[in-house]
Design a protein around this motif. Structure first.
Motif, PDB file in Angstrom:
ATOM      1  N   GLY A  81       0.799  -1.218   0.000  1.00 46.40           N
ATOM      2  CA  GLY A  81       0.000   0.000   0.000  1.00 46.40           C
ATOM      3  C   GLY A  81       0.829   1.264   0.000  1.00 46.40           C
ATOM      4  N   MET A  82       1.968   1.252   0.695  1.00 46.09           N
ATOM      5  CA  MET A  82       2.843   2.427   0.697  1.00 46.09           C
ATOM      6  C   MET A  82       3.285   2.769  -0.718  1.00 46.09           C
ATOM      7  N   LYS A  83       3.568   1.752  -1.508  1.00 50.65           N
ATOM      8  CA  LYS A  83       3.990   1.957  -2.904  1.00 50.65           C
ATOM      9  C   LYS A  83       2.844   2.492  -3.753  1.00 50.65           C
ATOM     10  N   ALA A  84       1.612   2.142  -3.404  1.00 52.57           N
ATOM     11  CA  ALA A  84       0.444   2.547  -4.192  1.00 52.57           C
ATOM     12  C   ALA A  84       0.116   4.035  -4.034  1.00 52.57           C
ATOM     13  N   GLY A  85       0.382   4.601  -2.861  1.00 51.50           N
ATOM     14  CA  GLY A  85       0.164   6.028  -2.639  1.00 51.50           C
ATOM     15  C   GLY A  85      -1.250   6.399  -2.228  1.00 51.50           C
ATOM     16  N   LEU A  86      -1.400   7.671  -1.858  1.00 55.27           N
ATOM     17  CA  LEU A  86      -2.663   8.197  -1.363  1.00 55.27           C
ATOM     18  C   LEU A  86      -3.779   8.088  -2.402  1.00 55.27           C
ATOM     19  N   GLU A  87      -3.457   8.343  -3.663  1.00 55.77           N
ATOM     20  CA  GLU A  87      -4.472   8.299  -4.723  1.00 55.77           C
ATOM     21  C   GLU A  87      -5.139   6.919  -4.779  1.00 55.77           C
ATOM     22  N   ALA A  88      -4.422   5.882  -4.393  1.00 58.54           N
ATOM     23  CA  ALA A  88      -4.943   4.510  -4.381  1.00 58.54           C
ATOM     24  C   ALA A  88      -5.368   4.093  -2.971  1.00 58.54           C
ATOM     25  N   ASN A  89      -5.513   5.080  -2.067  1.00 60.71           N
ATOM     26  CA  ASN A  89      -5.905   4.818  -0.673  1.00 60.71           C
ATOM     27  C   ASN A  89      -4.895   3.939   0.060  1.00 60.71           C
ATOM     28  N   TYR A  90      -3.637   4.030  -0.344  1.00 54.91           N
ATOM     29  CA  TYR A  90      -2.559   3.226   0.243  1.00 54.91           C
ATOM     30  C   TYR A  90      -2.892   1.738   0.242  1.00 54.91           C
ATOM     31  N   LEU A  91      -3.472   1.291  -0.874  1.00 55.38           N
ATOM     32  CA  LEU A  91      -3.789  -0.124  -1.063  1.00 55.38           C
ATOM     33  C   LEU A  91      -3.475  -0.514  -2.505  1.00 55.38           C
ATOM     34  N   LYS A  92      -2.821  -1.640  -2.660  1.00 56.32           N
ATOM     35  CA  LYS A  92      -2.527  -2.173  -3.989  1.00 56.32           C
ATOM     36  C   LYS A  92      -3.843  -2.517  -4.680  1.00 56.32           C
ATOM     37  N   ALA A  93      -3.959  -2.147  -5.933  1.00 55.61           N
ATOM     38  CA  ALA A  93      -5.180  -2.425  -6.698  1.00 55.61           C
ATOM     39  C   ALA A  93      -5.453  -3.928  -6.756  1.00 55.61           C
ATOM     40  N   ASP A  94      -6.703  -4.288  -6.594  1.00 54.50           N
ATOM     41  CA  ASP A  94      -7.158  -5.676  -6.713  1.00 54.50           C
ATOM     42  C   ASP A  94      -6.407  -6.646  -5.804  1.00 54.50           C
ATOM     43  N   ASP A  95      -6.050  -6.205  -4.625  1.00 54.87           N
ATOM     44  CA  ASP A  95      -5.337  -7.060  -3.671  1.00 54.87           C
ATOM     45  C   ASP A  95      -6.319  -8.074  -3.079  1.00 54.87           C
ATOM     46  N   THR A  96      -6.173  -9.317  -3.434  1.00 61.19           N
ATOM     47  CA  THR A  96      -7.109 -10.368  -3.008  1.00 61.19           C
ATOM     48  C   THR A  96      -6.981 -10.715  -1.525  1.00 61.19           C
ATOM     49  N   ARG A  97      -5.957 -10.216  -0.851  1.00 63.61           N
ATOM     50  CA  ARG A  97      -5.806 -10.456   0.586  1.00 63.61           C
ATOM     51  C   ARG A  97      -6.768  -9.595   1.408  1.00 63.61           C
ATOM     52  N   ILE A  98      -7.286  -8.540   0.798  1.00 61.34           N
ATOM     53  CA  ILE A  98      -8.163  -7.603   1.499  1.00 61.34           C
ATOM     54  C   ILE A  98      -9.594  -8.128   1.477  1.00 61.34           C
ATOM     55  N   ILE A  99     -10.184  -8.248   2.652  1.00 58.72           N
ATOM     56  CA  ILE A  99     -11.570  -8.711   2.778  1.00 58.72           C
ATOM     57  C   ILE A  99     -12.532  -7.546   2.579  1.00 58.72           C
ATOM     58  N   ALA A 100     -12.219  -6.404   3.179  1.00 61.19           N
ATOM     59  CA  ALA A 100     -13.054  -5.206   3.071  1.00 61.19           C
ATOM     60  C   ALA A 100     -12.181  -3.984   3.300  1.00 61.19           C
ATOM     61  N   LYS A 101     -12.619  -2.842   2.752  1.00 64.12           N
ATOM     62  CA  LYS A 101     -11.817  -1.620   2.900  1.00 64.12           C
ATOM     63  C   LYS A 101     -12.677  -0.390   2.659  1.00 64.12           C
ATOM     64  N   THR A 102     -12.274   0.704   3.297  1.00 67.84           N
ATOM     65  CA  THR A 102     -12.849   2.012   3.008  1.00 67.84           C
ATOM     66  C   THR A 102     -11.789   2.809   2.261  1.00 67.84           C
ATOM     67  N   LYS A 103     -12.180   3.961   1.787  1.00 63.41           N
ATOM     68  CA  LYS A 103     -11.195   4.875   1.204  1.00 63.41           C
ATOM     69  C   LYS A 103     -10.520   5.643   2.347  1.00 63.41           C
TER      70      LYS A 103
END
Length: 147
Positions: A81-103
């Motif tokens: 997520g750090m690499k993804a940056g604020l514009e991506a909400n500090y989350l890698k796009a389409d990360d299948t490890r994530i169950i749920a997330k907010t912006k």
């Protein structure tokens, strides 16, 4: 007659009331959530979580999000997520490890996420956390699915 009605009612499966499946959590400028544990019954068909930001510092400085994942996946998610940056909400796009997330939200903002838990084992080791760089070390808590 009443004992038959009572017996029938007691034999029904336990159903979650909507309020038990609706959660709310607040992040502050002190880099903390107001709760360190969230619990929902396994009978919830859908969980709704609303994140609120009670602080005054700008989103670029003290923004917060809410991410749910297996505890073992948290470090990898925050690192990517750090690499993804604020514009991506500090989350890698389409990360299948994530169950749920907010912006990522800033002062006075809110965001709500709705997600299903039916395929998650009630004894799963789950953690929620903020993926804003540096926050997850203290801004986290246990997510419990109660049998």
């Amino acid at each position: 007659m009443y004992k038959y009605i009572l017996a029938a009612a007691l034999s029904l499966p336990t159903l979650a009331f909507a309020g038990e499946c609706d959660l709310e959590i607040t992040g502050s400028d002190m880099m903390q959530y107001d709760k360190t544990e969230l619990t929902v019954p396994a009978t919830c068909e859908e969980v709704s979580l609303t994140l609120k930001h009670s602080g005054t510092m700008a989103k670029q400085v003290m923004g917060h999000n809410w991410v749910l994942a297996k505890t073992a996946d948290m470090a990898g998610i925050t690192e990517d997520g750090m690499k993804a940056g604020l514009e991506a909400n500090y989350l890698k796009a389409d990360d299948t490890r994530i169950i749920a997330k907010t912006k990522v939200i800033g002062p006075t903002e809110t965001d709500t996420v709705k997600f299903k838990i039916k395929d998650i084992a009630a004894d799963s080791d789950l953690t929620y956390f903020c993926s804003f760089p540096g926050h997850s070390s203290i801004m986290k808590g246990k997510f419990i699915i109660k049998k």
